[in-house]
Design a protein around this motif. Structure first.
Motif, PDB file in Angstrom:
ATOM      1  N   LEU A 280      37.905  56.634  44.000  1.00 24.55           N
ATOM      2  CA  LEU A 280      38.825  57.769  44.070  1.00 24.55           C
ATOM      3  C   LEU A 280      40.139  57.362  44.739  1.00 24.55           C
ATOM      4  CD1 LEU A 280      36.330  60.626  45.040  1.00 24.55           C
ATOM      5  CD2 LEU A 280      37.280  60.102  42.784  1.00 24.55           C
ATOM      6  N   ALA A 281      40.048  56.513  45.761  1.00 20.09           N
ATOM      7  CA  ALA A 281      41.266  56.059  46.445  1.00 20.09           C
ATOM      8  C   ALA A 281      42.141  55.235  45.515  1.00 20.09           C
ATOM      9  CB  ALA A 281      40.895  55.236  47.684  1.00 20.09           C
ATOM     10  N   PHE A 282      41.522  54.306  44.771  1.00 21.26           N
ATOM     11  CA  PHE A 282      42.303  53.458  43.871  1.00 21.26           C
ATOM     12  C   PHE A 282      42.905  54.283  42.739  1.00 21.26           C
ATOM     13  CE2 PHE A 282      42.756  50.433  40.305  1.00 21.26           C
ATOM     14  CZ  PHE A 282      43.642  49.542  40.905  1.00 21.26           C
ATOM     15  N   SER A 283      42.145  55.246  42.239  1.00 21.89           N
ATOM     16  CA  SER A 283      42.664  56.101  41.172  1.00 21.89           C
ATOM     17  C   SER A 283      43.821  56.956  41.665  1.00 21.89           C
ATOM     18  CB  SER A 283      41.544  57.003  40.635  1.00 21.89           C
ATOM     19  OG  SER A 283      40.498  56.235  40.075  1.00 21.89           O
ATOM     20  N   ASP A 284      43.818  57.298  42.958  1.00 21.21           N
ATOM     21  CA  ASP A 284      44.849  58.157  43.525  1.00 21.21           C
ATOM     22  C   ASP A 284      46.121  57.385  43.903  1.00 21.21           C
ATOM     23  OD1 ASP A 284      45.802  60.709  44.793  1.00 21.21           O
ATOM     24  OD2 ASP A 284      45.735  59.440  46.581  1.00 21.21           O
ATOM     25  N   HIS A 285      45.968  56.254  44.596  1.00 20.37           N
ATOM     26  CA  HIS A 285      47.154  55.578  45.103  1.00 20.37           C
ATOM     27  C   HIS A 285      47.095  54.053  45.027  1.00 20.37           C
ATOM     28  CE1 HIS A 285      44.445  56.389  48.599  1.00 20.37           C
ATOM     29  NE2 HIS A 285      44.652  55.103  48.815  1.00 20.37           N
ATOM     30  N   GLY A 286      46.131  53.527  44.286  1.00 19.94           N
ATOM     31  CA  GLY A 286      46.057  52.079  44.149  1.00 19.94           C
ATOM     32  C   GLY A 286      47.240  51.519  43.358  1.00 19.94           C
ATOM     33  N   LYS A 287      47.626  50.301  43.696  1.00 23.29           N
ATOM     34  CA  LYS A 287      48.747  49.653  43.021  1.00 23.29           C
ATOM     35  C   LYS A 287      48.336  48.272  42.516  1.00 23.29           C
ATOM     36  CE  LYS A 287      52.195  51.905  46.003  1.00 23.29           C
ATOM     37  NZ  LYS A 287      53.272  51.671  47.003  1.00 23.29           N
ATOM     38  N   VAL A 288      48.801  47.946  41.334  1.00 22.83           N
ATOM     39  CA  VAL A 288      48.593  46.611  40.773  1.00 22.83           C
ATOM     40  C   VAL A 288      49.943  45.916  40.769  1.00 22.83           C
ATOM     41  CG1 VAL A 288      47.865  45.281  38.772  1.00 22.83           C
ATOM     42  CG2 VAL A 288      46.655  47.398  39.362  1.00 22.83           C
ATOM     43  N   GLU A 289      50.104  44.966  41.679  1.00 21.39           N
ATOM     44  CA  GLU A 289      51.398  44.306  41.828  1.00 21.39           C
ATOM     45  C   GLU A 289      51.373  42.844  41.409  1.00 21.39           C
ATOM     46  OE1 GLU A 289      52.422  45.047  45.895  1.00 21.39           O
ATOM     47  OE2 GLU A 289      53.091  47.106  45.473  1.00 21.39           O
ATOM     48  N   GLY A 290      50.233  42.397  40.936  1.00 21.30           N
ATOM     49  CA  GLY A 290      50.122  41.008  40.484  1.00 21.30           C
ATOM     50  C   GLY A 290      48.675  40.693  40.189  1.00 21.30           C
ATOM     51  N   ILE A 291      48.426  39.513  39.680  1.00 22.53           N
ATOM     52  CA  ILE A 291      47.059  39.097  39.368  1.00 22.53           C
ATOM     53  C   ILE A 291      46.728  37.823  40.135  1.00 22.53           C
ATOM     54  CG2 ILE A 291      47.096  40.179  37.100  1.00 22.53           C
ATOM     55  CD1 ILE A 291      47.487  37.395  35.895  1.00 22.53           C
ATOM     56  N   LEU A 292      45.444  37.558  40.254  1.00 23.26           N
ATOM     57  CA  LEU A 292      44.998  36.377  40.979  1.00 23.26           C
ATOM     58  C   LEU A 292      45.529  35.102  40.326  1.00 23.26           C
ATOM     59  CD1 LEU A 292      41.234  37.006  41.839  1.00 23.26           C
ATOM     60  CD2 LEU A 292      43.133  36.812  43.434  1.00 23.26           C
ATOM     61  N   PRO A 293      46.038  34.168  41.116  1.00 22.93           N
ATOM     62  CA  PRO A 293      46.470  32.884  40.554  1.00 22.93           C
ATOM     63  C   PRO A 293      45.265  32.031  40.198  1.00 22.93           C
ATOM     64  CG  PRO A 293      46.709  32.868  42.935  1.00 22.93           C
ATOM     65  CD  PRO A 293      46.308  34.268  42.559  1.00 22.93           C
ATOM     66  N   VAL A 294      45.362  31.283  39.120  1.00 21.55           N
ATOM     67  CA  VAL A 294      44.229  30.474  38.671  1.00 21.55           C
ATOM     68  C   VAL A 294      44.031  29.240  39.533  1.00 21.55           C
ATOM     69  CG1 VAL A 294      44.434  31.274  36.289  1.00 21.55           C
ATOM     70  CG2 VAL A 294      45.665  29.216  37.009  1.00 21.55           C
ATOM     71  N   ASP A 295      45.002  28.916  40.393  1.00 24.86           N
ATOM     72  CA  ASP A 295      44.894  27.713  41.221  1.00 24.86           C
ATOM     73  C   ASP A 295      44.404  28.000  42.630  1.00 24.86           C
ATOM     74  OD1 ASP A 295      47.063  28.998  42.310  1.00 24.86           O
ATOM     75  OD2 ASP A 295      48.459  27.310  42.119  1.00 24.86           O
ATOM     76  N   GLY A 296      43.939  29.203  42.897  1.00 22.15           N
ATOM     77  CA  GLY A 296      43.437  29.539  44.220  1.00 22.15           C
ATOM     78  C   GLY A 296      44.462  30.157  45.137  1.00 22.15           C
ATOM     79  N   GLY A 297      45.732  30.054  44.825  1.00 23.90           N
ATOM     80  CA  GLY A 297      46.786  30.733  45.549  1.00 23.90           C
ATOM     81  C   GLY A 297      46.799  30.530  47.052  1.00 23.90           C
ATOM     82  N   GLY A 298      46.637  29.302  47.515  1.00 24.15           N
ATOM     83  CA  GLY A 298      46.685  29.031  48.948  1.00 24.15           C
ATOM     84  C   GLY A 298      45.415  29.336  49.707  1.00 24.15           C
ATOM     85  N   ALA A 299      44.322  29.597  48.993  1.00 26.26           N
ATOM     86  CA  ALA A 299      43.053  29.911  49.655  1.00 26.26           C
ATOM     87  C   ALA A 299      42.580  28.756  50.532  1.00 26.26           C
ATOM     88  CB  ALA A 299      41.987  30.250  48.618  1.00 26.26           C
ATOM     89  N   GLY A 300      42.876  27.541  50.100  1.00 28.10           N
ATOM     90  CA  GLY A 300      42.416  26.369  50.842  1.00 28.10           C
ATOM     91  C   GLY A 300      42.921  26.339  52.273  1.00 28.10           C
ATOM     92  N   SER A 301      44.182  26.680  52.494  1.00 27.17           N
ATOM     93  CA  SER A 301      44.740  26.656  53.845  1.00 27.17           C
ATOM     94  C   SER A 301      44.122  27.748  54.717  1.00 27.17           C
ATOM     95  CB  SER A 301      46.262  26.815  53.794  1.00 27.17           C
ATOM     96  OG  SER A 301      46.618  28.065  53.212  1.00 27.17           O
ATOM     97  N   VAL A 302      43.817  28.900  54.124  1.00 19.93           N
ATOM     98  CA  VAL A 302      43.165  29.976  54.873  1.00 19.93           C
ATOM     99  C   VAL A 302      41.764  29.544  55.294  1.00 19.93           C
ATOM    100  CG1 VAL A 302      42.299  32.349  54.770  1.00 19.93           C
ATOM    101  CG2 VAL A 302      44.492  31.774  53.714  1.00 19.93           C
ATOM    102  N   LEU A 303      41.021  28.962  54.374  1.00 23.58           N
ATOM    103  CA  LEU A 303      39.670  28.509  54.689  1.00 23.58           C
ATOM    104  C   LEU A 303      39.690  27.401  55.736  1.00 23.58           C
ATOM    105  CD1 LEU A 303      38.096  28.514  51.112  1.00 23.58           C
ATOM    106  CD2 LEU A 303      37.858  30.221  52.903  1.00 23.58           C
ATOM    107  N   ALA A 304      40.715  26.534  55.681  1.00 23.57           N
ATOM    108  CA  ALA A 304      40.849  25.476  56.676  1.00 23.57           C
ATOM    109  C   ALA A 304      41.072  26.063  58.073  1.00 23.57           C
ATOM    110  CB  ALA A 304      42.002  24.546  56.305  1.00 23.57           C
ATOM    111  N   ALA A 305      41.863  27.142  58.148  1.00 28.03           N
ATOM    112  CA  ALA A 305      42.115  27.790  59.436  1.00 28.03           C
ATOM    113  C   ALA A 305      40.837  28.383  60.011  1.00 28.03           C
ATOM    114  CB  ALA A 305      43.181  28.867  59.268  1.00 28.03           C
ATOM    115  N   PHE A 306      40.039  28.988  59.158  1.00 28.72           N
ATOM    116  CA  PHE A 306      38.763  29.535  59.623  1.00 28.72           C
ATOM    117  C   PHE A 306      37.819  28.404  60.046  1.00 28.72           C
ATOM    118  CE2 PHE A 306      40.186  33.461  57.706  1.00 28.72           C
ATOM    119  CZ  PHE A 306      39.619  34.420  58.522  1.00 28.72           C
ATOM    120  N   ASN A 307      37.846  27.299  59.315  1.00 27.90           N
ATOM    121  CA  ASN A 307      37.015  26.159  59.661  1.00 27.90           C
ATOM    122  C   ASN A 307      37.391  25.618  61.045  1.00 27.90           C
ATOM    123  OD1 ASN A 307      35.014  24.045  58.849  1.00 27.90           O
ATOM    124  ND2 ASN A 307      36.804  22.711  59.052  1.00 27.90           N
TER     125      ASN A 307
END
Length: 350
Positions: A280-307
């Motif tokens: 209901l929340a997404f139907s009311d005010h959700g926004k689609v401003e882009g799609i997931l990048p196929v290359d991981g979009g910098g996920a590696g650096s985030v996971l490294a920080a958590f590591n």
């Protein structure tokens, strides 16, 4: 991105609410689990008549529960059938889970999956099997038997790739045996539980970022897999792609957006399953401003920080999967006990 509804109740069906959500909120599928059914059956008396009828017919425990679940889910499957037909099987599915008590018993899981799918008698009916080590061997056999599978409780790239491999092995065996390779499957990746698990341990500036980084990494693996020579060989033989599904998408942090994970994980060839509040929340005010990048979009650096902060993602993924199985097993036992108690009360009052 397809929208799937993450709940089922008899009231939802009887009131016409599900039909309304299909038409107005563009819901294209539905999933269930033991916790959902436990809550549904214990809320009010909507199931009492069916419980009494099946109890008088000699059903009890798990057998009685599956009768109730199949009554609801076959009705839901019929509502989604036009979507299933129009999309040629891509959308319009409902899902029912085998007993979580079978998570470490492959042979029993295989038998239960085939039996439940046959009993449902609907082509748009997924059987949910956990994607743990034992589940992977069961998934291969169930797919080989021609049963559509929703692989559940996946938390990491390793989990996802093992589920995809099991699915493709089943399809490869069907092709080798001269059987139709078109057996549908989804791989359900649980998202929000990651951020919940690391509350209070998150590196500065990365609050509620671990789950999305894990999901981005899995999406990268998903896209790479379907560029592989192995997959193209299956595709050329007529196989269907196993679709990636985002599960556990409700925001657990009250200080964050109630559409956080839905908006962050928009991508083609994926499904987002949403509890009612999130839908209901997404139907009311959700926004689609882009799609997931196929290359991981910098996920590696985030996971490294958590590591670096001492959070080992693979170890935590294993813990989350086992916890998920344990949570569903507890809900399952509570569910069966509740049905047994209701059956006894209704039989005594008859």
């Amino acid at each position: 991105m397809a929208r799937q509804y993450h709940t089922i109740t008899r009231e939802l069906l009887n009131s016409g609410t599900l039909s309304c959500y299909i038409k107005q909120l563009f819901v294209t599928g539905l999933t269930s689990n033991p916790t959902i059914f436990h809550n549904a059956i214990n809320k009010g008396n909507a199931y009492d008549e069916s419980i009494l009828v099946h109890a008088l017919g000699g059903k009890s425990g798990e057998a009685l529960f599956f009768e109730l679940a199949l009554e609801d889910l076959t009705r839901a499957a019929d509502l989604f059938r036009p979507i299933y037909d129009a999309s040629e099987g891509l959308d319009g599915w409902v899902s029912l889970e085998v007993s979580p008590l079978l998570a470490d018993a492959a042979a029993s899981t295989i038998e239960a999956a085939i039996r439940l799918y046959t009993q449902a008698g609907r082509p748009n009916f997924f059987i949910k099997i956990p994607g743990n080590r034992v589940g992977a061997s069961a998934i291969e056999e169930v797919v080989f038997a021609g049963v559509p599978v929703n692989v559940t409780l996946l938390f990491s790239e390793e989990h996802y790739l093992a589920a995809a491999d099991a699915y493709m092995r089943g399809i490869e065996r069907r092709i080798a045996s001269g059987l139709d390779p078109k057996v549908r499957s989804v791989a359900s990746v649980f998202v929000s539980r990651w951020d919940l698990a690391v509350q209070g341990k998150t590196p500065p500036g990365l609050n509620n970022c671990l789950a999305i980084a894990i999901a981005k990494n899995i999406y990268k693996a998903y896209r790479n897999l379907y560029e592989s020579a192995r997959w193209h060989k299956l595709y050329d033989s007529g196989a269907c792609q196993q679709t990636l599904l985002w599960a556990s998408t409700g925001t657990k942090d009250p200080g964050s957006s109630d559409t956080l994970y839905i908006e962050a994980l928009v991508a083609p060839d994926t499904i987002s399953t949403m509890p009612e509040k999130t839908l209901l929340a997404f139907s009311d005010h959700g926004k689609v401003e882009g799609i997931l990048p196929v290359d991981g979009g910098g996920a590696g650096s985030v996971l490294a920080a958590f590591n670096q902060a001492g959070i080992q993602s693979e170890e935590l993924a294993s813990d989350l999967q086992r916890q998920g199985i344990d949570i569903f097993a507890k809900s399952w036992n509570d569910l069966v006990d509740s049905i047994r108690e209701k059956s006894d009360i209704l039989m005594q009052s008859k």
